[in-house]
Enzyme design. Structure first.
Site, PDB file in Angstrom:
ATOM      1  N   LYS A  61       0.797  -1.227   0.000  1.00  0.00           N
ATOM      2  CA  LYS A  61       0.000   0.000   0.000  1.00  0.00           C
ATOM      3  C   LYS A  61       0.835   1.284   0.000  1.00  0.00           C
ATOM      4  O   LYS A  61       0.367   2.330  -0.474  1.00  0.00           O
ATOM      5  CB  LYS A  61      -0.945   0.005   1.194  1.00  0.00           C
ATOM      6  CG  LYS A  61      -2.086  -0.996   1.109  1.00  0.00           C
ATOM      7  CD  LYS A  61      -3.123  -0.567   0.086  1.00  0.00           C
ATOM      8  CE  LYS A  61      -4.380  -1.409   0.170  1.00  0.00           C
ATOM      9  NZ  LYS A  61      -5.422  -0.954  -0.756  1.00  0.00           N
ATOM     10  N   SER A 311       0.726 -10.091  -0.817  1.00  0.00           N
ATOM     11  CA  SER A 311       0.508  -8.642  -0.796  1.00  0.00           C
ATOM     12  C   SER A 311       0.738  -7.986   0.552  1.00  0.00           C
ATOM     13  O   SER A 311       0.952  -6.777   0.620  1.00  0.00           O
ATOM     14  CB  SER A 311      -0.906  -8.321  -1.281  1.00  0.00           C
ATOM     15  OG  SER A 311      -1.869  -8.978  -0.473  1.00  0.00           O
TER      16      SER A 311
END
Length: 411
Positions: A61, A311
């Site tokens: 992110k 992720s």
């Protein structure tokens, strides 16, 4: 490279992602690519793990957040930024803002895990807890933006965010130029969209496969309908991909460029997390383990070499404990048995003695003496055992039955 609010629906192209990669140099790590011997054997061709769980803040992110905030005009930076997130986006916005000298306010749900709220504060954000579900938190952040003039930083539905996340795709092509399939988790769709833009522009032959949790799978019905469709109550342990509606911009890109979207169960997610921990020695959150879950569920469906994008690794320790237990149960590593014994001294010791030679670990023992189904001289014993797998479970139950015990397998 930047996009203003007027350019929100501008297409994301390869040059945008290359510009983002230059912008992120020295900010985001080019995360490691690790081979997985176990998954390679399962799939039948090389499998590599792209370790965004080792990125700064523990997830991908930061990439999108930094690119988005970097593109703000001076007057927008002066007004500060605001975001809503249960964890990973919150930390990415907080760190990116601190690095760029921008004031940040982050709204998080009241029940957000303490490690995630603490980390977000430590990265420099003003954390405000609001709402029981992310939709309430999001509404509070948007109201704050309207009231104060702060710029709302959307977690996935903005071209800058997608361009930043797309740098993961460029790194994959650099680190594994022979790749033929990339598997990536999908929540709102920013990461999968960015990877698809980057990869398909350079290597259109590479398959990009998205993965969603079954209980929060908004993309399959949305793609079938040709427009974003909401899942009314998304439910999954994978909070990083628990998004009820696709983003408008990622949806268009994923519809055009992603080859397939698969779904995985909660059992498959927990088994994948356990595998990452035991075999790859990597701490991965459920959303980050979703590509591995897809490989486990249908290993021969993926043309190799395969890159699975891990992720993120921001998992609450208490949730990790529950998930590991669930994963071990799903893998046949736990066995729950119910037996009846004669209620006399030494009966339990004899049972435990039988178990000792079977090489199981006894986790818990409970007794029931007052059930009306039991005879006056009977006691029911429930055992929680740790085993070596499904075959060992069958062996344990079989040996106990052959020893004269009446055995019921619970669950």
């Amino acid at each position: 490279m930047s996009f203003s609010a007027r350019d929100t629906f501008r297409p994301v192209i390869l040059d945008d992602i290359r510009g983002a990669q230059k912008m992120l140099s020295g900010v985001a790590r080019a995360t490691a690519m690790e081979g997985s011997r176990y998954l390679t054997g399962l799939v039948g061709s090389p499998v590599h793990l792209k370790c965004e769980n080792l990125q700064r803040t523990g997830s991908f992110k930061l990439r999108g957040a930094y690119v988005r905030i970097s593109g703000l005009r001076p007057e927008e930076r002066a007004a500060g930024v605001v975001a809503a997130s249960a964890g990973n986006h919150a930390q990415g916005v907080a760190l990116a803002s601190s690095l760029l000298g921008v004031r940040s306010t982050v709204f998080m749900p009241v029940g957000a895990p303490l490690p995630k709220t603490a980390a977000t504060r430590e990265y420099g954000a003003d954390v405000r807890l609001h709402g029981q579900v992310i939709e309430e938190t999001l509404a509070a952040a948007e109201e704050y933006a309207e009231r104060t003039g702060a710029v709302f930083i959307h977690p996935f539905d903005h071209p800058d965010i997608i361009a930043g996340q797309g740098t993961v795709g460029l790194e994959i092509l650099e680190q594994c130029p022979e790749v033929r399939t990339i598997v990536v988790g999908i929540g709102g769709g920013g990461l999968a969209a960015g990877i698809a833009v980057a990869v398909k522009a350079v290597r259109p032959d590479v398959r990009v496969i998205g993965v969603q949790a079954e209980g929060a799978a908004a993309y399959p019905p949305s793609l079938a309908a040709g427009r974003p469709v909401s899942v009314r109550t998304p439910v999954t342990m994978a909070d990083g991909i628990r998004v009820g509606r696709p983003g408008d911009i990622p949806f268009k890109i994923i519809g055009d460029l992603v080859d397939e979207v698969r779904t995985v169960s909660e059992d498959e997610l927990s088994s994948a997390l356990l595998l990452c921990l035991e075999r790859a020695k990597l701490v991965v959150e459920p959303a980050g383990a979703s590509p591995v879950a897809a490989l486990l569920s249908d290993p021969r469906a993926f043309r190799g070499p395969v890159v699975a994008v891990l992720s993120g690794g921001n998992v609450d320790p208490l949730l990790m404990q529950r998930i590991l237990r669930h994963g071990m149960a799903a893998a046949g590593r736990y066995l729950s048995l119910r037996l009846r014994l004669t209620d006399r001294p030494g009966a339990l010791a004899g049972l435990l003695g039988s178990l000792s030679v079977l090489d199981v670990n006894v986790l818990d023992v409970s007794h029931v003496r007052t059930d009306p189904r039991l005879g006056l001289t009977e006691v029911e014993v429930e055992l929680q055992l740790e085993t070596k797998g499904p075959g060992h479970c069958e062996e344990v139950a079989g040996v106990l039955r052959s020893s004269g015990y009446t055995v019921s397998v619970v669950g």
